[in-house]
Structures are given as C-alpha cells and as structure tokens.
Write a protein that holds these residues in place. Sequence first.
Motif, short mmCIF file in Angstrom:
data_model
loop_
_atom_site.label_atom_id
_atom_site.label_comp_id
_atom_site.label_asym_id
_atom_site.label_seq_id
_atom_site.Cartn_x
_atom_site.Cartn_y
_atom_site.Cartn_z
N VAL A 134 -10.57 7.22 -32.41
CA VAL A 134 -12.47 7.62 -32.42
C VAL A 134 -11.70 9.16 -33.11
N ASN A 135 -12.86 10.30 -33.61
CA ASN A 135 -12.55 11.79 -34.14
C ASN A 135 -12.10 12.17 -32.72
N CYS A 136 -13.11 12.29 -31.50
CA CYS A 136 -12.77 12.91 -30.51
C CYS A 136 -11.13 12.89 -29.95
N VAL A 137 -10.09 12.26 -30.91
CA VAL A 137 -9.17 12.97 -30.33
C VAL A 137 -8.14 13.33 -31.06
N GLU A 138 -8.93 13.87 -31.93
CA GLU A 138 -8.17 14.10 -33.12
C GLU A 138 -7.53 15.61 -32.78
N GLY A 139 -7.56 16.29 -31.90
CA GLY A 139 -6.98 17.60 -31.53
C GLY A 139 -5.61 17.59 -30.40
N ILE A 140 -6.20 16.51 -30.07
CA ILE A 140 -4.88 16.52 -29.34
C ILE A 140 -3.74 15.21 -31.05
N VAL A 141 -4.39 15.04 -31.20
CA VAL A 141 -2.82 14.25 -32.02
C VAL A 141 -2.61 15.44 -32.82
N ASN A 166 -5.96 9.96 -38.40
CA ASN A 166 -7.68 11.09 -38.30
C ASN A 166 -9.25 10.51 -39.09
N HIS A 167 -10.05 10.61 -39.07
CA HIS A 167 -10.79 10.47 -38.98
C HIS A 167 -12.29 10.39 -38.55
N LEU A 168 -13.22 10.18 -39.22
CA LEU A 168 -14.51 10.76 -38.40
C LEU A 168 -15.89 9.65 -37.89
N TYR A 169 -14.98 8.45 -37.65
CA TYR A 169 -15.52 7.68 -37.58
C TYR A 169 -15.38 7.45 -36.04
N GLY A 170 -16.19 6.40 -35.65
CA GLY A 170 -15.00 5.77 -33.87
C GLY A 170 -16.61 5.49 -33.01
N CYS A 171 -17.35 6.58 -32.94
CA CYS A 171 -18.99 6.49 -31.60
C CYS A 171 -19.94 7.70 -32.12
N GLY A 172 -20.69 7.45 -31.75
CA GLY A 172 -21.57 7.67 -32.47
C GLY A 172 -22.26 7.10 -33.98
N MET A 210 -16.01 1.93 -31.10
CA MET A 210 -14.82 1.42 -31.87
C MET A 210 -13.49 1.05 -30.91
N GLN A 211 -13.80 0.27 -29.71
CA GLN A 211 -11.94 -0.03 -28.59
C GLN A 211 -11.72 -0.53 -30.09
N PRO A 212 -10.44 0.07 -28.95
CA PRO A 212 -8.89 -0.41 -30.13
C PRO A 212 -8.28 -1.53 -30.17
N GLU A 213 -9.62 -2.73 -29.05
CA GLU A 213 -9.21 -4.22 -29.44
C GLU A 213 -10.46 -4.58 -31.14
N ARG A 214 -11.41 -4.21 -31.15
CA ARG A 214 -11.98 -4.73 -31.99
C ARG A 214 -11.46 -3.73 -33.33
N GLU A 230 1.43 -0.79 -24.11
CA GLU A 230 1.84 0.49 -23.76
C GLU A 230 1.48 1.89 -25.38
N ASP A 231 1.60 0.42 -26.22
CA ASP A 231 1.51 0.98 -27.85
C ASP A 231 0.37 1.77 -27.79
N ILE A 232 -0.91 1.32 -26.50
CA ILE A 232 -2.68 1.35 -27.11
C ILE A 232 -2.45 2.91 -25.81
N ILE A 233 -2.54 4.36 -26.42
CA ILE A 233 -2.93 5.17 -25.43
C ILE A 233 -4.28 5.57 -24.96
N GLN A 234 -4.78 5.72 -24.12
CA GLN A 234 -5.88 5.84 -24.15
C GLN A 234 -6.48 7.23 -22.95
N LEU A 235 -6.96 7.84 -23.18
CA LEU A 235 -6.72 9.43 -22.51
C LEU A 235 -7.23 9.86 -21.33
#
Length: 515
Positions: A134-141, A166-172, A210-214, A230-235
């Motif tokens: 999701v784009n929400c995490v772009e700044g931290i990445v 990064n991308h502009l997708y994932g939520c909303g 868009m949950q990682p599993e999906r 451990e390869d999926i990091i959820q903030l």
Amino acid sequence: MLKPILIQINPLDNVAIVVNDHGLEKQTVIEEYQLTLVDDVPQGHKVLLKALKKDEAIIRYGEIIGYANADLEAGRWVNESVTRMPEAPELDKLELATRPAQPLESLTGFTFKGYKNKDGSVGTKNILGITTSVNCVEGIVDYVVKIIERELLSKYPNVDGVVGLNHLYGCGVAIDAPAAIVPIRTIHNLALNPNFGGEIMVVSLGCEKMQPERLLNMTAENKRIALADEDIIQLQDERHHGFESMVAHILTVAEQHLEKLNQRQRETVDASHLVVGMQCGGSDAFSGVTSNPAVGFATDLIVRCGGTVMFSEVTEVRDGIHLLTPRAANEDVAKDLIREMQWYDDYLTAGKVDRSANTTPGNKKGGLNNIVEKAMGSIAKSGTSSIVEVLSPGQRPSKKGLIFAATPSSDFICGTQQMASGITVQVFTTGRGTPYGLAAVPVIKMASRNNIANRWYDLIDISAGDIAVGKKTIEDVGWELFEMILRVASGEQQTWSDRWGIHNSLAVFNPAPVT
C-alpha cells in the motif's frame, strides 16, 4: 548550404520528410523530385510530393495516414492543420494469422553474463526489491532505502542496489472490481522480476484493502509467492514502538536478503535468456525511419538467438493492427491481439476520449501529425518475426520469441508494466529527448536523429541518426544496438540513466475505480 534532403519511405508515398537540421525554406528546389517548396518546412516535417484534391489520401509508409482537408499543391508543408485523421481499422474485419513470418535463421554463439535464478530466469542486475502492499508505507520504505544505500550496501559488493517497489495502490480502491486484477497482478509480478533474484520481502501497513496474503497468493496464470512470516513486515504490528522500531525491523529483514543476494555471481549464459522490452517516447517523424526500424532489426536478432522481446503501447499499435494480426503465429494469438485492442477502445470510450488524445505537442512539433502516423512508425520496433503470444497488462509470458505485452502508451506506465512482465533490459527510442530511466532495469536510450544525440550526449546511449543521412544502414545500427544490449546485460557498459541515477517512479496501471 547543404543539399536539401528528403526521405520517402515507400514508393507509394506522396509525402516525404525533411532531413536537414534546420528545415528547408520556401522556394527551395529539390531536384530529385522536380519540386519547389511553397512553404517553409521544419526538420522532420512532411512535404507533399504531388498535388492533392480535397479528401484525397495522404500516404506515408505505404499506408493512409490522413486525408487532405483542402486542395493542396505540390511542395506544401503537410501538417495537422491540413490533415483529417482516418478512422481506425475495424477489428472485426482483420486477417488472422494469414501471413505468419517464416522462422528466421537461428543465431548461435552470442552470450552475456547474467545472474541465474532458481526458476530458470536470468537477471541483468542483482537488486534487493522491497515490495509494498500500500502507498501508505512509501515514506518509511524510502527512508530505509536511503539508509541501506548509505550504510549497508558497501558490505555487500555483489549487490547492485536496493529499490522500493512503491505505487499508488492498495487502499481507497475498489479492490474487488474486475479491473482490479490489473494492478494487483502487476504488483505481484513486479516482485518476481528476474533482477530481484527471488529474494522477496513485503512491507505492509496492516489495515489496507490489499492485504499481503491477497497480493502474494495470486491464482492460475501467476506464480504464488511463498514467504516466511518474517519476510512480511506489518507496521501496525504491536511489536513496533515508534518509528525507529519499524525502521530497525525492516533493516533486519533486508540484511538477511542482502546476504543471500551477495552470494550471487555473474555467469556466462546464452543470449536466449534475454528478455528485452522495446518502447518509444518523445517520438518524432524520424522515429519510424531510423531508430524504430533499427530496434526492429535488433528485435529479430534477439528472436533468432531464442530470446524474448516485448513490444507494447496499445494506442500506438491500434492503427497498425491490420499489419500485425496477419503476422500472428496462429489465429488464437491474432484474436488475443484484437481482444486487447477492443479492451482499450472500450476503456478510452468510457473516459470520453479516443486514440487521437495520444499525440503530444512534442510529437507534432517533431513532424507527427496524428496517432495514425505515429503508430506506423511505432510498430517498426516489432521487427519481422511472428508474434507468438499476447499478454494482458502485467501478465508474465509463457513463451519465448516476439510478444505483444499490452500497456498504455505512457512512458512510465509502460515501463512499469513491462517490468512486471519480466523484462531485464529495456530499449527506449526518442526523437525529442527524455531522461527517463528505471532503477531495477537498465534502459538504453536511442535517439532517432543525431542533433538530439549530440546535444544530449550524456543522456543518450546510442544514435540512429546516421541512417537518415546515409552514413549507416538500418542493419548497421541494429547490430550496434544488439551488441550494446549484450554489454549492458553483462554489466560491462552502464547506461547514462544508471550512471546519473536518473530513475522514474513506478506507475502501476489501475483501470479499476478508486473509492
């Protein structure tokens, strides 16, 4: 003063383009055509070779690119103001696989030095890709990527870099809309690009649609991505106490993947492992005369080596589709081409525009009157081979050879979608000039004319301009490009965009509704 030079591509053409750098002045006599110009004509623009009556066809490439909207005398400057665009070819009246190309003579003995992957693919770079859900995490990445580049990469000399996907997708977004398959599939397949070496990690916020599993567990046509927890990091995970905790977690996982990537070494592999994307942007009237035909020759060379080439840009193929469906390897491939054209026709209609919206002010300044003329030059990148497969946006190929990978014509979206389809090198032709580049895939920029290549000497990698003035043939430049592709794929030559670190953001195609 240099001799006036015109280029007429096909004997049927009733227009020719001006080659001279500063164009030609009114009253210039072109003895070869027994013609006197009645207008000043800029470089790259068309001169009418014989008089036309209103509504008669204007022909270039042996194809109708427009109709005269008034009586025109020979020697006139043929520009947008005197041209009416023809209708697009009807999709239900096309020849299907009637003239598939005869197999080209195989080429052997050509190799490059790449990174072998467990799935049989070969990368041209060795990069850590950090997928985001999701784009929400772009700044931290992005923050973490800078730390890795500044503090960690020197410890891993065999790793070429790190890229946040990064991308502009994932939520909303309307996550269950039928067209949502395009961005979800694209993001999924970006992570599988051979240049990432199969080392996949995902940064998630936690509450997104868009949950990682999906994202990871795609079906049917796509490969499932099996990751350790451990390869999926959820903030939003409760283990995180503050920003620095999140950063430390991402860095810990990233180092585990960097250690694995650092063990990889370039190995000599056959050129059949090449997967090259062909694209054009900032096109001009020379693009279809010099650079794109040279790319088409290189395309044939790669196919002859058993490699894979993707050409794209639906709108810039649409008006030449009647020239492509006969080249399909079989009727199913031809029908797939028509499917993608129809899908995009419907997409544009829903947006209340048509294909004519494609042509840019720069294209027109460079001598391209409309999308029909632009398309005729664009399809030259496909060479002469049979088209063996058609991909919907973001799909991965199942065959080798010449493939049409459907994408929009936007440079940034096309590059992203081709990358999701698995290209490991891209060739980008331009007549007007562009600094475009991709961080994960080397982009070779080819100029259609020498004056842009000379002015942008530290941005353009190769020029096809000598073809226009007769110093080189299409075959000469095609071979030069092919050999450059092998050097770039081997890491022996760095493209200018990589040297300067000029890399565009990813632009995932999302035709689905945003809620």
